[in-house]
Motif scaffolding. Structure first.
Motif, PDB file in Angstrom:
ATOM      1  N   ASN A 147       1.203   6.753  -6.715  1.00  0.00           N
ATOM      2  CA  ASN A 147       0.107   7.672  -7.043  1.00  0.00           C
ATOM      3  C   ASN A 147       0.536   9.124  -6.864  1.00  0.00           C
ATOM      4  O   ASN A 147       0.167  10.016  -7.653  1.00  0.00           O
ATOM      5  CB  ASN A 147      -1.101   7.378  -6.168  1.00  0.00           C
ATOM      6  CG  ASN A 147      -1.719   6.024  -6.498  1.00  0.00           C
ATOM      7  OD1 ASN A 147      -1.544   5.516  -7.612  1.00  0.00           O
ATOM      8  ND2 ASN A 147      -2.471   5.455  -5.541  1.00  0.00           N
ATOM      9  N   ALA A 148       1.301   9.361  -5.784  1.00  0.00           N
ATOM     10  CA  ALA A 148       1.763  10.726  -5.539  1.00  0.00           C
ATOM     11  C   ALA A 148       2.669  11.204  -6.652  1.00  0.00           C
ATOM     12  O   ALA A 148       2.591  12.361  -7.121  1.00  0.00           O
ATOM     13  CB  ALA A 148       2.479  10.797  -4.193  1.00  0.00           C
ATOM     14  N   LYS A 164       0.822  -1.203   0.000  1.00  0.00           N
ATOM     15  CA  LYS A 164       0.000   0.000   0.000  1.00  0.00           C
ATOM     16  C   LYS A 164       0.855   1.252   0.000  1.00  0.00           C
ATOM     17  O   LYS A 164       0.565   2.235  -0.701  1.00  0.00           O
ATOM     18  CB  LYS A 164      -0.925  -0.002   1.212  1.00  0.00           C
ATOM     19  CG  LYS A 164      -2.060  -1.009   1.095  1.00  0.00           C
ATOM     20  CD  LYS A 164      -3.002  -0.901   2.282  1.00  0.00           C
ATOM     21  CE  LYS A 164      -4.170  -1.878   2.134  1.00  0.00           C
ATOM     22  NZ  LYS A 164      -5.115  -1.776   3.275  1.00  0.00           N
ATOM     23  N   GLU A 165       1.904   1.233   0.820  1.00  0.00           N
ATOM     24  CA  GLU A 165       2.803   2.379   0.836  1.00  0.00           C
ATOM     25  C   GLU A 165       3.421   2.612  -0.535  1.00  0.00           C
ATOM     26  O   GLU A 165       3.559   3.748  -0.996  1.00  0.00           O
ATOM     27  CB  GLU A 165       3.891   2.168   1.884  1.00  0.00           C
ATOM     28  CG  GLU A 165       3.370   2.242   3.320  1.00  0.00           C
ATOM     29  CD  GLU A 165       4.457   1.908   4.321  1.00  0.00           C
ATOM     30  OE1 GLU A 165       5.578   1.591   3.875  1.00  0.00           O
ATOM     31  OE2 GLU A 165       4.186   1.954   5.542  1.00  0.00           O
ATOM     32  N   GLN A 205       2.095   1.789  -3.439  1.00  0.00           N
ATOM     33  CA  GLN A 205       1.070   2.309  -4.339  1.00  0.00           C
ATOM     34  C   GLN A 205       0.808   3.793  -4.090  1.00  0.00           C
ATOM     35  O   GLN A 205       0.633   4.573  -5.025  1.00  0.00           O
ATOM     36  CB  GLN A 205      -0.226   1.506  -4.147  1.00  0.00           C
ATOM     37  CG  GLN A 205      -0.118   0.073  -4.687  1.00  0.00           C
ATOM     38  CD  GLN A 205      -1.394  -0.722  -4.436  1.00  0.00           C
ATOM     39  OE1 GLN A 205      -2.262  -0.257  -3.698  1.00  0.00           O
ATOM     40  NE2 GLN A 205      -1.482  -1.892  -5.064  1.00  0.00           N
ATOM     41  N   MET A 206       0.755   4.180  -2.802  1.00  0.00           N
ATOM     42  CA  MET A 206       0.528   5.581  -2.473  1.00  0.00           C
ATOM     43  C   MET A 206       1.663   6.445  -3.004  1.00  0.00           C
ATOM     44  O   MET A 206       1.423   7.550  -3.547  1.00  0.00           O
ATOM     45  CB  MET A 206       0.400   5.751  -0.962  1.00  0.00           C
ATOM     46  CG  MET A 206      -0.855   5.118  -0.380  1.00  0.00           C
ATOM     47  SD  MET A 206      -0.924   5.248   1.422  1.00  0.00           S
ATOM     48  CE  MET A 206      -1.008   7.035   1.598  1.00  0.00           C
TER      49      MET A 206
END
Length: 299
Positions: free
Chosen positions: A267-268, A260-261, A263-264
């Motif tokens: 995305n950023a 998840k980290e 992916q975030m």
């Protein structure tokens, strides 16, 4: 005199027969060319193997571990001993046709000899008999000590010891209450596994040496509290299971959090790139608008 000597020979032979079958009044009969085991404090008889009617001398000697003459006895003066060694002055004697060694002790262990020299018209060779004697201190009753208990430990140790005795061998006898089963264990210490013990037993320690044996008082061990140990084991098994579950659960969660980290972050980055592109496009359009406005003003 010949008649008297003949009578002595007959008495000797009769006495020897009785002693051979153990009729020596509790005294111990040593036999030539064999090892005689004697308890300390007892009297040992060494047979004088005399043959014939002639006068004779008897010499009793210690041959090993040191060699020296203990005494000489003459048949023509049977009332006394001759040339008695000072160390044996109150310990030796002759009883009819036996050399007596009284109150034997462990230090009397050794090899002994009896020599018979004949004096008569007929020449006879010297007769010799060799005896090997071992003296042991009898064992005392064994004393037992219990170490540990089934409440705080899964094992109980039984220790056995004796206060007196030489060349002592100790072993334990384990007998079930039902009498259907018994086992023997060598050594002074016996370890009892409380968890695997299935039946109630009585334990006895036996101490022995070549001249004696003794048995301890019975030792009774209560049947071990298996519930206590089983509960502890179940508790431990549950604890291990919980820890294992937590470990197996945490690893995937950490992996998921890591994904998840990532992916975030991705995305950023993509959002920042998109915003930069839009900004560049807007700036480009603003430049083109300004250029067009200048051309119109010039015209």
């Amino acid at each position: 005199m010949k008649c008297s000597n003949s009578l002595n020979v007959d008495i000797f032979r009769l006495t020897s027969v009785f002693c051979f079958f153990g009729a020596c009044g509790g005294r111990i009969l040593a036999r030539p060319e064999t090892i005689t085991n004697a308890p300390a404090g007892e009297q040992v008889l060494f047979p004088i193997q005399y043959n014939g009617t002639d006068q004779y001398d008897v010499t009793f000697r210690l041959k090993f571990p040191v060699s020296f003459k203990i005494f000489t006895w003459k048949s023509e003066h049977p009332e006394k001993l001759h040339i008695v060694h000072p160390l044996y002055k109150h310990q030796v004697g002759i009883d009819r046709d036996f050399v007596m060694l009284n109150d034997v002790q462990v230090d009397d262990t050794g090899e002994y000899e009896i020599h018979i020299d004949y004096y008569g018209a007929e020449l006879k060779n010297r007769e010799e008999s060799t005896f090997r004697m071992q003296v042991f201190e009898p064992v005392s009753q064994p004393v037992t000590v219990i170490h540990g208990n089934y409440v705080s430990s899964q094992n109980i140790s039984l220790n056995c010891s004796v206060s007196n005795g030489t060349n002592v061998i100790i072993h334990w006898v384990k007998v079930s209450i039902s009498g259907d089963h018994h086992e023997i264990y060598d050594g002074t210490v016996l370890v009892i596994d409380c968890v695997t013990e299935e039946e109630q037993y009585v334990y006895r320690c036996i101490a022995e040496n070549p001249v004696s044996n003794a048995t301890s008082n019975p030792v009774n061990i209560d049947l071990c509290d298996k519930t206590n140990h089983t509960g502890k084991r179940k508790h431990l098994m549950v604890l291990v299971s919980v820890v294992t579950f937590l470990i197996l659960s945490i690893v995937p969660l950490r992996k998921l959090a890591t994904v998840k980290e990532g992916q975030m972050a991705q995305n950023a980055i993509e959002q920042a790139t998109t915003e930069a592109t839009i900004n560049q496009e807007m700036e480009g359009r603003e430049v083109l608008r300004k250029i067009s406005q200048q051309r119109r003003d010039t015209e």
